[in-house]
Design an enzyme around this catalytic site. Structure first.
Site, PDB file in Angstrom:
ATOM      1  N   LEU A 155      17.456  61.049  12.850  1.00  0.00           N
ATOM      2  CA  LEU A 155      16.517  62.108  12.486  1.00  0.00           C
ATOM      3  C   LEU A 155      15.798  61.655  11.224  1.00  0.00           C
ATOM      4  O   LEU A 155      16.444  61.257  10.249  1.00  0.00           O
ATOM      5  CB  LEU A 155      17.246  63.427  12.213  1.00  0.00           C
ATOM      6  CG  LEU A 155      17.484  64.385  13.366  1.00  0.00           C
ATOM      7  CD1 LEU A 155      18.216  65.630  12.867  1.00  0.00           C
ATOM      8  CD2 LEU A 155      16.189  64.790  14.046  1.00  0.00           C
ATOM      9  N   ASP A 156      14.464  61.704  11.232  1.00  0.00           N
ATOM     10  CA  ASP A 156      13.698  61.316  10.055  1.00  0.00           C
ATOM     11  C   ASP A 156      14.052  62.206   8.859  1.00  0.00           C
ATOM     12  O   ASP A 156      14.480  63.354   9.047  1.00  0.00           O
ATOM     13  CB  ASP A 156      12.200  61.438  10.332  1.00  0.00           C
ATOM     14  CG  ASP A 156      11.707  60.426  11.365  1.00  0.00           C
ATOM     15  OD1 ASP A 156      12.373  59.384  11.521  1.00  0.00           O
ATOM     16  OD2 ASP A 156      10.671  60.696  12.009  1.00  0.00           O
ATOM     17  N   PRO A 157      13.873  61.705   7.641  1.00  0.00           N
ATOM     18  CA  PRO A 157      14.129  62.542   6.463  1.00  0.00           C
ATOM     19  C   PRO A 157      13.391  63.876   6.480  1.00  0.00           C
ATOM     20  O   PRO A 157      13.921  64.890   6.005  1.00  0.00           O
ATOM     21  CB  PRO A 157      13.652  61.654   5.296  1.00  0.00           C
ATOM     22  CG  PRO A 157      13.866  60.263   5.792  1.00  0.00           C
ATOM     23  CD  PRO A 157      13.516  60.318   7.268  1.00  0.00           C
ATOM     24  N   LEU A 158      12.161  63.898   7.041  1.00  0.00           N
ATOM     25  CA  LEU A 158      11.391  65.140   7.076  1.00  0.00           C
ATOM     26  C   LEU A 158      11.819  66.083   8.195  1.00  0.00           C
ATOM     27  O   LEU A 158      11.293  67.187   8.304  1.00  0.00           O
ATOM     28  CB  LEU A 158       9.904  64.824   7.224  1.00  0.00           C
ATOM     29  CG  LEU A 158       9.240  64.129   6.026  1.00  0.00           C
ATOM     30  CD1 LEU A 158       7.765  63.888   6.302  1.00  0.00           C
ATOM     31  CD2 LEU A 158       9.410  64.956   4.754  1.00  0.00           C
ATOM     32  N   ALA A 159      12.768  65.652   9.023  1.00  0.00           N
ATOM     33  CA  ALA A 159      13.242  66.483  10.134  1.00  0.00           C
ATOM     34  C   ALA A 159      14.582  67.113   9.792  1.00  0.00           C
ATOM     35  O   ALA A 159      15.376  66.564   9.022  1.00  0.00           O
ATOM     36  CB  ALA A 159      13.370  65.644  11.399  1.00  0.00           C
TER      37      ALA A 159
END
Length: 308
Positions: free
Chosen positions: A46-50
């Protein structure tokens, strides 16, 4: 003499509700230390922004990660229309703008085009390797990144609402390899504008959903509540939770021992015809090994060392 592994022989799945900010690797490190596990891994970045569902495997459960990597995923996300970015999310530099804004009816009418098997070009800022280098490293260095299109499956997609004219909230169920950022980018282009993902949450990953997830900060807090081991264990799911979709077969002590030693087990009588492909072998309710059934024989693929 083999070196003793650091940590405890704890095995199972912890379903973390990841907040926006930390990387998936950051979360895995925290969970491994919290449970003092010998090894740990996650089943899909999961991306940091997710935010959302991040299944973390501990100990012997890491051997079941491939079954979760291939599983169907669910996402809820927001598209910000009118602004395109280099990374197709809110973190990237603006690359294009548009004054055009689609309404709900236009979005609804376009969704069937993005349902089923579709071709998708991954974002330039992705972990895909290009000539041995990660695409995001090349993109950050200012190099032009050309990635090949790949086929993915969108099982279903629906518009949840439009909080304002610039944003649309959607929910999808999709196959492995789907990039929501690419989907948002392509949907916006098909609607005659540009766009990027401004918010992203994973709401399901294979057998793991939001009901089974615990927020990361809450889980970390349990480590300070005595007895911490008991509190943490309540959020440790059995490793076989990841194997709900494959058949299981209970074996005798003798056959279980053969599998643990790396030997095959011949199936006799009525058991033989019912299996095709991977099979979970168990003994007295405990997982023994992931096996492959072929020509009447169970052959061990991954043996679980659970001390039972």
């Amino acid at each position: 003499m083999s070196r003793r592994k650091k940590g405890d022989a704890v095995s199972g799945w912890v379903v973390v509700d990841k907040p926006v900010g930390p990387t998936s690797t950051d979360v895995v490190t925290k969970i491994r230390r919290l449970y003092n596990a010998q090894k740990a891994g996650h089943a899909g970045t999961l991306d940091p922004l997710a935010s959302g569902i991040l299944p973390v495997a501990l100990g012997e459960a890491t051997k079941t990660v491939p079954f979760i990597l291939d599983a169907t995923k669910g996402y809820r996300f927001t598209i910000r229309f009118g602004i395109a970015t280099a990374s197709d999310d809110a973190e990237g530099a603006v690359t294009a703008t548009s004054d055009r804004r689609p309404d709900a009816a236009a979005i609804e009418a376009m969704l069937p085009r993005f349902t089923g098997e579709i071709s998708q070009v991954p974002p330039a800022f992705s972990a895909i390797k290009v000539d041995g280098e990660r695409a995001y490293d090349l993109a950050r260095a200012g190099e032009a990144v050309e990635l090949k299109a790949r086929n993915i499956i969108i099982h279903n997609i629906k518009l949840l609402g439009m909080p304002d004219g610039d944003h649309a909230e959607l929910e999808i169920s999709c196959s492995k390899g789907t990039y929501v950022r690419s989907l948002a980018r392509d949907l916006a282009l098909a609607l005659g504008t540009v766009g990027h993902v401004s918010a992203l949450r994973r709401i399901a990953h294979g057998p793991f959903g939001e009901a089974a997830a615990i927020p990361l900060d809450k889980l970390m807090g349990l480590g300070h509540i005595p007895p911490a081991s008991d509190a943490l264990r309540t959020h440790l799911l059995p490793l076989e939770t990841a194997l709900d979709d494959i058949p299981a077969l209970a074996l005798s002590s003798e056959d279980a021992s053969r599998l643990r030693q790396g030997q095959g087990v011949l199936l006799r009588g009525r058991d033989a015809p019912i299996f095709s492909g991977p099979v979970l072998a168990t003994h007295r309710g405990d997982p023994v090994a992931l096996t492959e059934y072929s020509q009447g024989e169970l052959k061990p693929v991954r043996v679980f060392n659970l001390g039972s």
